[in-house]
Design a protein around this motif. Structure first.
Motif, short mmCIF file in Angstrom:
data_model
loop_
_atom_site.label_atom_id
_atom_site.label_comp_id
_atom_site.label_asym_id
_atom_site.label_seq_id
_atom_site.Cartn_x
_atom_site.Cartn_y
_atom_site.Cartn_z
N THR A 96 16.94 10.80 11.71
CA THR A 96 15.59 10.26 11.61
C THR A 96 14.69 11.28 10.91
O THR A 96 14.69 12.46 11.26
CB THR A 96 15.04 9.95 13.01
N ILE A 97 13.95 10.82 9.91
CA ILE A 97 13.05 11.71 9.18
C ILE A 97 11.69 11.04 8.98
O ILE A 97 11.58 9.81 8.96
CB ILE A 97 13.62 12.11 7.79
N LEU A 98 10.66 11.87 8.83
CA LEU A 98 9.34 11.39 8.45
C LEU A 98 9.13 11.69 6.98
O LEU A 98 9.06 12.86 6.58
CB LEU A 98 8.25 12.07 9.28
N CYS A 99 9.07 10.64 6.17
CA CYS A 99 8.87 10.81 4.73
C CYS A 99 7.38 10.91 4.43
O CYS A 99 6.54 10.34 5.13
CB CYS A 99 9.44 9.61 3.97
N PRO A 100 7.04 11.61 3.36
CA PRO A 100 5.66 11.59 2.89
C PRO A 100 5.30 10.17 2.44
O PRO A 100 6.18 9.31 2.32
CB PRO A 100 5.67 12.57 1.73
N PRO A 101 4.02 9.88 2.19
CA PRO A 101 3.63 8.52 1.82
C PRO A 101 4.43 7.97 0.64
O PRO A 101 4.58 8.63 -0.39
CB PRO A 101 2.14 8.67 1.47
N LEU B 73 10.54 -0.17 -0.87
CA LEU B 73 10.02 1.19 -0.88
C LEU B 73 10.22 1.79 -2.26
O LEU B 73 11.31 1.70 -2.83
CB LEU B 73 10.74 2.07 0.16
N THR B 74 9.17 2.40 -2.77
CA THR B 74 9.23 3.05 -4.07
C THR B 74 8.82 4.51 -3.91
O THR B 74 7.81 4.81 -3.25
CB THR B 74 8.29 2.37 -5.08
N GLY B 75 9.61 5.40 -4.48
CA GLY B 75 9.29 6.82 -4.37
C GLY B 75 10.20 7.65 -5.24
O GLY B 75 10.92 7.14 -6.11
N CYS B 76 10.21 8.94 -5.01
CA CYS B 76 11.03 9.89 -5.77
C CYS B 76 11.83 10.73 -4.79
O CYS B 76 11.25 11.45 -3.96
CB CYS B 76 10.13 10.78 -6.64
N GLY B 77 13.15 10.64 -4.86
CA GLY B 77 14.02 11.33 -3.93
C GLY B 77 13.80 12.83 -3.88
O GLY B 77 13.57 13.40 -2.80
N PRO B 78 13.84 13.54 -5.02
CA PRO B 78 13.61 14.99 -4.98
C PRO B 78 12.24 15.35 -4.44
O PRO B 78 12.08 16.37 -3.76
CB PRO B 78 13.76 15.40 -6.46
N GLU B 79 11.22 14.52 -4.72
CA GLU B 79 9.88 14.81 -4.21
C GLU B 79 9.83 14.66 -2.69
O GLU B 79 9.16 15.44 -1.99
CB GLU B 79 8.86 13.87 -4.87
N ILE B 80 10.55 13.67 -2.16
CA ILE B 80 10.62 13.51 -0.71
C ILE B 80 11.24 14.75 -0.08
O ILE B 80 10.76 15.28 0.92
CB ILE B 80 11.43 12.25 -0.34
N LEU B 81 12.32 15.24 -0.70
CA LEU B 81 12.98 16.43 -0.16
C LEU B 81 12.05 17.63 -0.15
O LEU B 81 12.07 18.45 0.77
CB LEU B 81 14.23 16.76 -0.97
N ARG B 82 11.22 17.75 -1.17
CA ARG B 82 10.32 18.89 -1.25
C ARG B 82 9.22 18.83 -0.19
O ARG B 82 8.66 19.86 0.20
CB ARG B 82 9.69 18.98 -2.65
N GLN B 83 8.89 17.62 0.27
CA GLN B 83 7.80 17.47 1.23
C GLN B 83 8.27 17.17 2.65
O GLN B 83 7.46 16.94 3.54
CB GLN B 83 6.86 16.35 0.77
N LEU B 84 9.59 17.18 2.85
CA LEU B 84 10.13 16.80 4.15
C LEU B 84 9.89 17.89 5.19
O LEU B 84 10.27 19.05 4.99
CB LEU B 84 11.63 16.54 4.00
N GLY C 282 0.83 -1.19 0.00
CA GLY C 282 0.00 0.00 0.00
C GLY C 282 0.87 1.24 0.00
O GLY C 282 2.09 1.17 -0.17
N THR C 283 0.25 2.38 0.20
CA THR C 283 0.97 3.66 0.25
C THR C 283 0.84 4.23 1.65
O THR C 283 -0.28 4.51 2.11
CB THR C 283 0.40 4.64 -0.79
N PHE C 284 2.00 4.42 2.32
CA PHE C 284 1.99 4.81 3.72
C PHE C 284 3.13 5.79 4.00
O PHE C 284 4.17 5.76 3.34
CB PHE C 284 2.16 3.59 4.63
N PRO C 285 2.97 6.63 5.02
CA PRO C 285 4.11 7.44 5.47
C PRO C 285 5.17 6.52 6.07
O PRO C 285 4.86 5.45 6.60
CB PRO C 285 3.50 8.37 6.51
N VAL C 286 6.43 6.96 5.97
CA VAL C 286 7.56 6.13 6.40
C VAL C 286 8.50 6.95 7.26
O VAL C 286 8.85 8.09 6.91
CB VAL C 286 8.32 5.57 5.18
N VAL C 287 8.89 6.39 8.39
CA VAL C 287 9.96 6.98 9.20
C VAL C 287 11.25 6.24 8.88
O VAL C 287 11.33 5.03 9.06
CB VAL C 287 9.65 6.88 10.71
N LEU C 288 12.23 6.99 8.38
CA LEU C 288 13.56 6.43 8.18
C LEU C 288 14.39 6.77 9.41
O LEU C 288 14.64 7.93 9.70
CB LEU C 288 14.21 7.02 6.93
#
Length: 704
Positions: free
Chosen positions: A688-693, A647-658, A466-472
């Motif tokens: 430690t970061i909270l990533c968008p979904p 985990l599948t996502g977009c690195g630059p998009e994560i940075l924009r929403q961090l 599914g699509t979920f928020p992730v804590v790294l």
């Protein structure tokens, strides 16, 4: 860079953030007989009214930076340069050499009987000088206390005080460089550094010799290297280089108690390179003679059509190392290295049996060390900067820089089983450090962690999809930063359009608060070196600052194409390869939140404690990564461990929403980064970061 090798007294670097208590420690040292030189005071003196330094800055930036009395108006100058990265770099290029020359002059004027000197500056780490001293002391204090100090001292409001602290590098990052971390929170300070002061006073000669270590004599004399450079430039060119490498390496591999690999190697080779406008010509030779080098240089020069260049006498450049070596692995008998591997294998078996009897299926141990000595002799055309708005005349300079690099690594892979289920745990111990890296405690921690990961995973449940928020977690390392963002910040990929960050200098590419740094001066980190493979000192490079793209990682060639300075990131696997822009130790700078608070904010999602391999598209930043240790979280608490997760996502998009960034930075992952057929040692980290979904791929049923 300051050359501190000749002074007959200890030299201590002193640094810390604003209102950390640095001046208090400096005053205490002064009371104890140390001479304190404040770099801020020196910076004001070198541009005081009537100085050549002020004249130089006025020629570069105009008379509008002066006040009515003819003195420098710092507010006007700051307003002019700090909104323009190019102007800021130009100002730093003019003032930093003046400041360092004045510090050098003041040191030379001190008597040899001086007890010691403390060089006090807020930016030693930010300017890549943190490893130049006999020791570096970092002063720290709780953020709340620092805010109160700023309010009381400078009359700032709370918001402004917090903003000023946030604009500087974090205390967590500074601590990575510290030989001593002093907490100036109001308690009595002398007890914190009595022992440290005595240690520096007793051992400064040894400490200095280790940081400014002598590299063995080059196989070729300076005159011979200069003759090869002249041969390369016989028909013109912009840059010529001779790269000499000697390397010794040892590798051991044990699989299920059998020593299957015992490797030892020595190499000696030379490469030569000529750059002429956009053309690069390159040759590599195995154990060549001087005559063979001259012949190869003539062959590379022959297509040229320019006038011959006679390079000046080679200037010997000396730089300190951030990676002090206590025990050279080349001096350690192979039997001792074999013993490390055998003991690690036995420990893994015993620990697995204690955790879960009968679960162990396989243990594989790999050991490796290398000692590489490089010399880089080069001649280049440079524009003399006379402080005017335009550059001065083109001149040639020739230099030789050297480095001695020692790497060590222990890789532990443990496989555990239950019925037909198999799980593998992997852990690596690796740094730019001597054989002292493999202490009993360090090896034990590494082996036990790999074993724990394998055995614990036997009880993990299939990951949901599914699509979920992730804590790294910070323990996950910086794989996402390195792969999904870091490569796109290498200048050659940006120039070719193969980067999601191409043509975006000065633009907002990430959320406010996101700062990404690549630092080759971090003590003992796997990507740290004294100089890069083009003879330039390693630097701390701020790539993204508070969300704004500030710099790319540059080699000499890409820097020329972009019209900027190289960043000390020109790296090559060996003498057989052309240097290209590469990462070193890349990390997301810490924020201000606690890791626990970030986890508690996760209502439903995934906590990642270990990342595995994956794939990334540098053009888009899209990635797919494996999760080697992950936990499903419900209502801010861990519910159960998961397995087979991606985990599948977009690195630059994560940075924009961090938006949630922790204040921890506890773990640097290590690896050998591959690019264009070359592999170089690197490390990476993030707090430690909270990533968008993100898209969580698993084998359990899809969850809504």
């Amino acid at each position: 860079m300051l050359n501190l090798t000749s002074f007959p007294f200890p030299i201590l670097g002193l640094t810390g953030g604003i209102a950390s208590g640095k001046s208090t420690v400096a005053a205490l040292l002064n009371e104890r007989g140390w001479v304190v030189i404040d770099a801020d005071h020196v910076a004001r003196d070198v541009v005081a009214r009537g100085t050549a330094g002020l004249d130089c800055i006025v020629r570069a930036f105009g008379t509008e930076i002066l006040d009515e009395g003819g003195s420098l108006n710092r507010a006007r100058l700051a307003e002019k340069v700090f909104s323009d990265p190019a102007l800021r770099r130009r100002l730093e290029g003019l003032t930093h050499p003046l400041i360092e020359r004045e510090i050098q002059k003041r040191l030379e004027e001190l008597p040899s009987s001086t007890k010691g000197v403390a060089l006090d500056a807020a930016l030693w780490i930010e300017t890549g000088r943190g490893h130049a001293f006999d020791a570096l002391w970092v002063i720290d204090a709780p953020e709340g206390l620092r805010i109160e100090r700023l309010i009381n001292r400078d009359g700032l409001d709370r918001c402004t005080a917090a903003s000023r602290i946030a604009s500087q590098s974090s205390d967590t990052e500074k601590a990575l460089h510290a030989d001593l971390l002093i907490t100036a929170d109001g308690r009595e300070l002398s007890g914190q550094f009595n022992h440290a002061e005595a240690y520096v006073l007793s051992n400064w000669k040894l400490l200095r010799a280790s940081r400014w270590r002598h590299v063995m004599n080059c196989p070729f004399s300076s005159e011979q290297l200069q003759s090869v450079l002249n041969a390369l430039l016989a028909r013109g060119g912009d840059y010529a280089e001779v790269f000499v490498e000697q390397r010794r390496a040892c590798g051991l591999g044990m699989d299920d108690g059998r020593m299957e690999d015992v490797l030892a190697a020595e190499t000696f080779g030379v490469s030569i390179r000529l750059m002429d406008a956009e053309t690069t010509r390159f040759a590599d030779l195995i154990a060549p003679s001087v005559s063979e080098l001259l012949e190869a240089a003539s062959d590379l020069a022959s297509p040229g059509t320019g006038l011959p260049v006679l390079c000046p006498t080679l200037e010997i450049m000396k730089y300190p190392t951030p990676c002090v070596v206590e025990i050279d692995p080349s001096d350690v008998p192979i039997a001792e290295k074999v013993s490390i591997v055998r003991d690690a294998e036995a420990l893994a078996r015993g620990y697995a049996e204690s955790l879960r009897p009968g679960s162990l299926r396989q243990v594989a141990i790999g050991y490796g060390d290398s000692a590489q000595c490089i010399w880089n002799a080069y001649a280049e055309s440079v524009a003399e900067d006379n402080g005017a708005s335009e550059s001065g005349n083109v001149v040639w300079r020739a230099r030789i820089a050297s480095d001695y690099r020692v790497q060590g690594v222990l890789r532990v892979s443990v496989t555990a089983g239950k019925d037909d289920q198999l799980e593998t745990g992997f852990q690596a111990l690796g740094e730019s450090r001597g054989f002292e890296l493999f202490s009993k405690d360090a090896v034990e921690r590494t082996v036990k962690e790999a074993t724990r990961l394998a055995v614990q995973a036997l009880d993990a449940r299939p990951a949901p999809a599914g699509t979920f928020p992730v804590v790294l977690s910070s323990s996950a390392g910086g794989t996402m930063i390195h792969e999904a963002c870091g490569h796109g910040l290498e200048a050659d990929l940006a120039l070719s359009g193969m980067s999601a960050f191409a043509d975006k200098l000065g633009e907002q590419v990430a959320a406010a608060g996101v700062t990404i740094i690549d630092d080759g001066t971090l003590p003992h980190k796997r990507g740290s070196q004294s100089v890069d493979d083009e003879g330039l000192p390693a630097q701390r490079v701020v790539l993204i600052e508070n969300g704004i793209l500030k710099n790319y990682l540059q080699s000499r060639k890409t820097a020329r194409r972009m019209g900027t300075a190289p960043s000390g990131n020109g790296r090559r696997e060996s003498y057989r390869h052309i240097p290209i822009p590469r990462m070193r130790n890349t990390f997301l700078a810490p924020g201000s939140e606690s890791a626990d608070d970030i986890l508690k904010s996760l209502n439903r999602g995934l906590l990642v404690k270990r990342m595995g391999g994956g794939q990334v598209d540098t053009v888009t930043g899209n990635f797919v990564f494996q999760v080697t240790e992950g936990y499903w979280v419900e209502n801010g608490a861990i519910a159960y461990q998961v397995k087979n997760a991606t985990l599948t996502g977009c690195g630059p998009e994560i940075l924009r929403q961090l938006t949630r960034i922790g204040n921890d930075l506890e773990h640097f992952d290590i690896g050998t980064c591959g690019k264009d057929g070359q592999g170089v040692p690197v490390s990476d980290a993030l707090p430690t970061i909270l990533c968008p979904p993100l898209v969580l791929g698993g084998t359990a049923e899809v969850m809504p």
